[in-house]
Each structure stands twice: as structure tokens, then as C-alpha cells.
Scaffold this active site. Structure first.
Site, PDB file in Angstrom:
ATOM      1  CG  ASN A 111      -1.550   1.271   1.547  1.00 12.18           C
ATOM      2  OD1 ASN A 111      -2.521   1.644   0.907  1.00 12.18           O
ATOM      3  ND2 ASN A 111      -1.011   1.987   2.542  1.00 12.18           N
ATOM      4  CE1 TYR A 169      -0.251   8.458  -6.256  1.00 15.31           C
ATOM      5  CE2 TYR A 169      -2.026   8.574  -7.867  1.00 15.31           C
ATOM      6  CZ  TYR A 169      -1.569   8.208  -6.618  1.00 15.31           C
ATOM      7  OH  TYR A 169      -2.415   7.582  -5.721  1.00 15.31           O
ATOM      8  CE  LYS A 184      -0.558   4.737  -6.421  1.00 20.15           C
ATOM      9  NZ  LYS A 184      -0.439   3.799  -5.290  1.00 20.15           N
ATOM     10  CB  THR A 205      -5.456   9.603   3.523  1.00 17.66           C
ATOM     11  OG1 THR A 205      -5.018  10.158   2.269  1.00 17.66           O
ATOM     12  CG2 THR A 205      -6.350   8.397   3.277  1.00 17.66           C
TER      13      THR A 205
HETATM   14  N1  NAP Z   1      -6.008   9.093  -0.410  1.00 17.30           N
HETATM   15  C1  NAP Z   1      -6.447   8.925  -1.634  1.00 17.30           C
HETATM   16  O1  NAP Z   1      -7.371   9.622  -2.072  1.00 17.30           O
HETATM   17  C2  NAP Z   1      -5.837   7.848  -2.523  1.00 17.30           C
HETATM   18  C3  NAP Z   1      -6.416   7.641  -3.787  1.00 17.30           C
HETATM   19  C4  NAP Z   1      -5.887   6.667  -4.610  1.00 17.30           C
HETATM   20  C5  NAP Z   1      -4.815   5.901  -4.199  1.00 17.30           C
HETATM   21  N2  NAP Z   1      -4.250   6.150  -2.977  1.00 17.30           N
HETATM   22  C6  NAP Z   1      -3.105   5.313  -2.599  1.00 17.30           C
HETATM   23  O2  NAP Z   1      -3.307   4.786  -1.320  1.00 17.30           O
HETATM   24  C7  NAP Z   1      -2.050   4.497  -0.732  1.00 17.30           C
HETATM   25  C8  NAP Z   1      -2.032   5.059   0.673  1.00 17.30           C
HETATM   26  O3  NAP Z   1      -2.094   6.478   0.586  1.00 17.30           O
HETATM   27  P1  NAP Z   1      -2.866   7.377   1.667  1.00 17.30           P
HETATM   28  O4  NAP Z   1      -3.864   8.161   0.944  1.00 17.30           O
HETATM   29  O5  NAP Z   1      -3.252   6.558   2.814  1.00 17.30           O
HETATM   30  O6  NAP Z   1      -1.710   8.415   2.018  1.00 17.30           O
HETATM   31  P2  NAP Z   1      -0.836   8.640   3.334  1.00 17.30           P
HETATM   32  O7  NAP Z   1      -1.693   8.863   4.503  1.00 17.30           O
HETATM   33  O8  NAP Z   1       0.149   9.673   2.942  1.00 17.30           O
HETATM   34  O9  NAP Z   1      -0.136   7.236   3.565  1.00 17.30           O
HETATM   35  C9  NAP Z   1       0.939   6.787   2.803  1.00 17.30           C
HETATM   36  C10 NAP Z   1       1.632   5.694   3.579  1.00 17.30           C
HETATM   37  O10 NAP Z   1       2.703   5.203   2.773  1.00 17.30           O
HETATM   38  C11 NAP Z   1       3.883   5.222   3.565  1.00 17.30           C
HETATM   39  N3  NAP Z   1       5.053   5.398   2.729  1.00 17.30           N
HETATM   40  C12 NAP Z   1       5.318   6.385   1.838  1.00 17.30           C
HETATM   41  N4  NAP Z   1       6.543   6.222   1.303  1.00 17.30           N
HETATM   42  C13 NAP Z   1       7.062   5.110   1.872  1.00 17.30           C
HETATM   43  C14 NAP Z   1       8.289   4.420   1.747  1.00 17.30           C
HETATM   44  N5  NAP Z   1       9.252   4.840   0.903  1.00 17.30           N
HETATM   45  N6  NAP Z   1       8.499   3.307   2.485  1.00 17.30           N
HETATM   46  C15 NAP Z   1       7.543   2.870   3.344  1.00 17.30           C
HETATM   47  N7  NAP Z   1       6.356   3.472   3.514  1.00 17.30           N
HETATM   48  C16 NAP Z   1       6.126   4.590   2.787  1.00 17.30           C
HETATM   49  C17 NAP Z   1       3.693   6.359   4.553  1.00 17.30           C
HETATM   50  O11 NAP Z   1       4.463   6.124   5.713  1.00 17.30           O
HETATM   51  P3  NAP Z   1       5.799   6.933   6.089  1.00 17.30           P
HETATM   52  O12 NAP Z   1       5.602   8.349   5.659  1.00 17.30           O
HETATM   53  O13 NAP Z   1       5.878   6.741   7.573  1.00 17.30           O
HETATM   54  O14 NAP Z   1       6.894   6.246   5.357  1.00 17.30           O
HETATM   55  C18 NAP Z   1       2.211   6.200   4.884  1.00 17.30           C
HETATM   56  O15 NAP Z   1       2.036   5.239   5.897  1.00 17.30           O
HETATM   57  C19 NAP Z   1      -0.996   5.085  -1.657  1.00 17.30           C
HETATM   58  O16 NAP Z   1      -0.452   4.056  -2.452  1.00 17.30           O
HETATM   59  C20 NAP Z   1      -1.802   6.063  -2.499  1.00 17.30           C
HETATM   60  O17 NAP Z   1      -1.200   6.291  -3.738  1.00 17.30           O
HETATM   61  C21 NAP Z   1      -4.733   7.096  -2.134  1.00 17.30           C
END
Ligand code: NAP
Length: 307
Positions: free
Chosen positions: A144, A211, A215, A246
Site C-alpha cells: 500500500n 503518479y 499506478k 487521508t
Molecule cells: N487518499 C487517496 O485519495 C488515494 C487515492 C488513490 C490511491 N491512494 C493510494 O493509497 C495508498 C495510501 O495512501 P494514503 O492516501 O493513505 O496516504 P498517506 O496517509 O500519505 O499514507 C501513505 C503511507 O505510505 C507510507 N510510505 C510512503 N513512502 C514510503 C516508503 N518509501 N516506504 C515505506 N512506507 C512509505 C507512509 O508512511 P511513512 O511516511 O511513515 O513512510 C504512509 O504510511 C498510496 O499508495 C496512495 O497512492 C490514495
């Protein structure tokens, strides 16, 4: 201006920069550099973590989740723990990881945090090894961890550095995770992998080439792995969230001066999805109820990809 508002929505014009930015921010998840104190904007912890309130549907299962210090990963870790699973999760922010671990344990669940950066092969290998050492197996892996495009702009203005940062986290990170999870699952002759893709894996969005490309790669890696391991007891799928409440989406909204209300208009359900709703989609894909679901990228956006 197209008569079809969805066509307009999907093909933002480069001659309309503000519209582009709103489109990309709303639908494809852009966002600039993290806000100072990033996690201050984190969603509230899902309620009821631990045994209380869960049905024990994942009792005895071990779940490995990358990127669970905040957002979707955090909600998913809490949700699996609530259902009785043992959860190993990672992120780079150790303090947050330890705090989530404590909160889950305090409410009766079982979880362990290990700091790991998914861009680093040795970190990913060590995370998988630690999960097996600690819990004996990996039944379910949720890959994730992800970041947004740091500086949204037309492709020719994107820096190689930003492209590499996004690619190394989102695409290479998922590749590395599966590379090290699959051998363990092969030896168990059983396993489920769920990769967090995005609606950006299914459509192009102006200003976020890194991005969107990363994806698309996640969806592609998912399909290939699904084909290669489907007859070996391992199911691989992805899911495509749209706009989820988020820290990532909050950064996007703030950076582009838009609101959740505006963003919601791009989605048929006309609202922002809660991370707990995404956790439930992941849990469905992880469950035996989804035994016939292989190699898909499930639209979990509230209908964005439908029209
Ligand atoms: N929120 C949305 O609307 C949305 C929509 C489509 C897809 N997504 C996808 O959902 C996933 C989770 O995103 P989120 O929205 O929950 O955002 P978020 O709150 O920013 O969470 C991202 C998570 O990924 C971790 N992360 C980032 N870089 C990393 C690395 N190099 N190594 C290990 N962990 C890492 C972060 O932890 P640390 O910073 O502690 O490393 C955090 O726990 C992502 O893949 C994102 O692209 C989100």
C-alpha cells in the site's frame, strides 16, 4: 467544452491550468510537498481496534501491510487487527508506527511495527523475514505504501528527481514487496496479495505523469503476478481508490486551494470516501469470499471509472 461532463473531467485541458489542477488534485491525487507536521492532518484513528467489536473473521491469519503509519494503510491495519489478525506493518516514521502498534495492542489486537522503506530492497527483504520470524507466515500482503507527485506540472516540466521518487516508491516498492512475499507464499502454497493502485492506474490525469505512470505500473505488475501464481494458490489483485480522506488527500486539497466539497463533485457518490471503507474492500479481496477474483483493479472510488 464537451457536452459530456465526464469526458471533460477526464481530459483536462492544458489551456486551463486551474481546472487542470483541480481535476488532478481531486481525482488523481497530486499534492505538493508534505505539510509541516504532516501527520497533524491525519484522520482520526478507526474506532474499535482490537478484539472488541470484531467477528474474528481473520483470526489466525498474518497480514503484512506496507505504508500503515497513516491513511489507508493505518485504517487497514486497525481493521484486520479488530478481526483477529496478527498484523506486521511498516512505514518510515518510527514514532507513528510505534504509536499505532501500541494503540492496536492496547485495544486487544496484535500488531508489530517495523521501520522499512519500500524503496530499499534490503528493507523490504528484512520486513518479510521479520514477519515470518515473528508470526510464522504471511497469509495476506497489502502493498500500500505510496506517495503523490511532489510538484504537479505538465510532463516536460517534471523533474527526473520527482519522477524517480514516485516511481521508486509506488512501482518499485510494489515490485520489491511482491518479489519477497511470493517465495514465502509459494512455500505455503497459499496467499493473497492486494496492491493499492488508484483510479490513476486506469485513466490519465494531466499534471501528475509520475503518479499516473507509477499506478499504471502497479496495475500491470498485479495482472502479471496474478497470471503467474493463480494456479499456485496465490491470488493477486489491486484496488483503485479515488478520493479518500487521508493526509495525502488533505495535502492535495490544501496545496491546490480546493475543498472536499468541490472534489466530491467529480465522483458519482458525491462524497469523499473514508479510509475504513477502503479497508473493507481490501478485507473482501483478502477473504475467501473473493476466491474467484484474480488480477483485477477493483474500482473503490464511488463510481469514478464507471462512465
Ligand atoms: N487518499 C487517496 O485519495 C488515494 C487515492 C488513490 C490511491 N491512494 C493510494 O493509497 C495508498 C495510501 O495512501 P494514503 O492516501 O493513505 O496516504 P498517506 O496517509 O500519505 O499514507 C501513505 C503511507 O505510505 C507510507 N510510505 C510512503 N513512502 C514510503 C516508503 N518509501 N516506504 C515505506 N512506507 C512509505 C507512509 O508512511 P511513512 O511516511 O511513515 O513512510 C504512509 O504510511 C498510496 O499508495 C496512495 O497512492 C490514495
Amino acid at each position: 467544452m464537451s457536452l459530456d461532463p465526464r469526458a471533460e473531467r477526464r481530459r483536462p485541458s492544458l489551456s486551463s491550468p486551474r481546472r487542470d489542477v483541480l481535476m488532478a488534485g481531486a481525482a488523481g491525487l497530486i499534492a505538493a510537498a508534505a505539510l509541516p507536521g504532516g501527520e497533524a492532518a491525519a484522520h482520526t484513528a478507526p474506532s474499535g481496534a482490537g478484539r472488541h467489536g470484531g467477528t474474528g473473521g481473520f483470526a489466525g491469519k498474518t497480514v503484512l501491510i506496507t505504508g500503515a503509519t497513516s491513511g489507508i494503510g493505518k485504517a487497514t491495519a486497525y481493521a484486520f487487527a479488530k478481526e483477529g489478525a496478527r498484523v506486521m506493518f511498516c512505514g518510515r516514521r518510527t514514532e507513528l508506527g510505534r504509536s499505532n502498534e501500541r494503540e492496536i495492542r492496547d485495544s486487544g489486537g496484535e500488531a508489530s511495527f517495523r521501520r522499512a522503506d519500500v524503496r530499499e530492497e534490503s528493507d523490504v527483504a528484512a520486513l518479510v523475514t521479520e514477519c515470518v520470524r515473528h508470526y510464522g507466515r504471511i497469509d495476506i500482503a497489502v502493498n500500500n505504501a505510496g506517495i503523490e507527485t511532489p510538484r504537479p506540472s505538465p510532463l516536460h516540466q517534471q523533474s527526473v528527481r520527482d519522477f524517480d521518487a514516485v516511481w521508486r516508491t509506488n512501482a518499485r516498492g510494489v515490485f520489491l514487496s511482491m518479489k519477497y512475499e511470493l517465495p514465502r507464499m509459494l512455500s505455503q502454497r497459499r496467499g493473497v496479495i492486494i496492491n493499492t493502485a488508484s483510479i490513476s492506474a486506469e485513466a490519465g490525469f494531466a499534471t501528475i505523469a509520475p503518479y499516473s505512470a507509477s499506478k499504471h505500473a502497479v496495475a500491470s505488475l498485479t495482472k502479471v503476478a496474478a497470471l503467474e501464481y493463480a494456479d499456485k494458490g496465490i491470488r493477486v489483485n489491486a484496488l483503485a481508490p479515488g478520493a479518500v480522506d487521508t493526509p495525502m488527500l488533505r495535502r492535495a486539497a490544501e496545496a491546490f486551494g480546493t475543498t472536499y466539497a468541490e472534489i466530491a463533485q467529480d465522483y458519482p457518490i458525491k462524497r469523499i470516501v473514508h479510509p475504513d471503507e477502503i479497508a473493507r474492500v481490501i478485507m473482501f479481496l483478502a477473504s475467501d469470499e473473493a476466491s474467484a477474483v484474480v488480477g483485477t483493479d477493483v474500482d473503490a472510488s464511488g463510481g469514478y471509472l464507471t462512465g
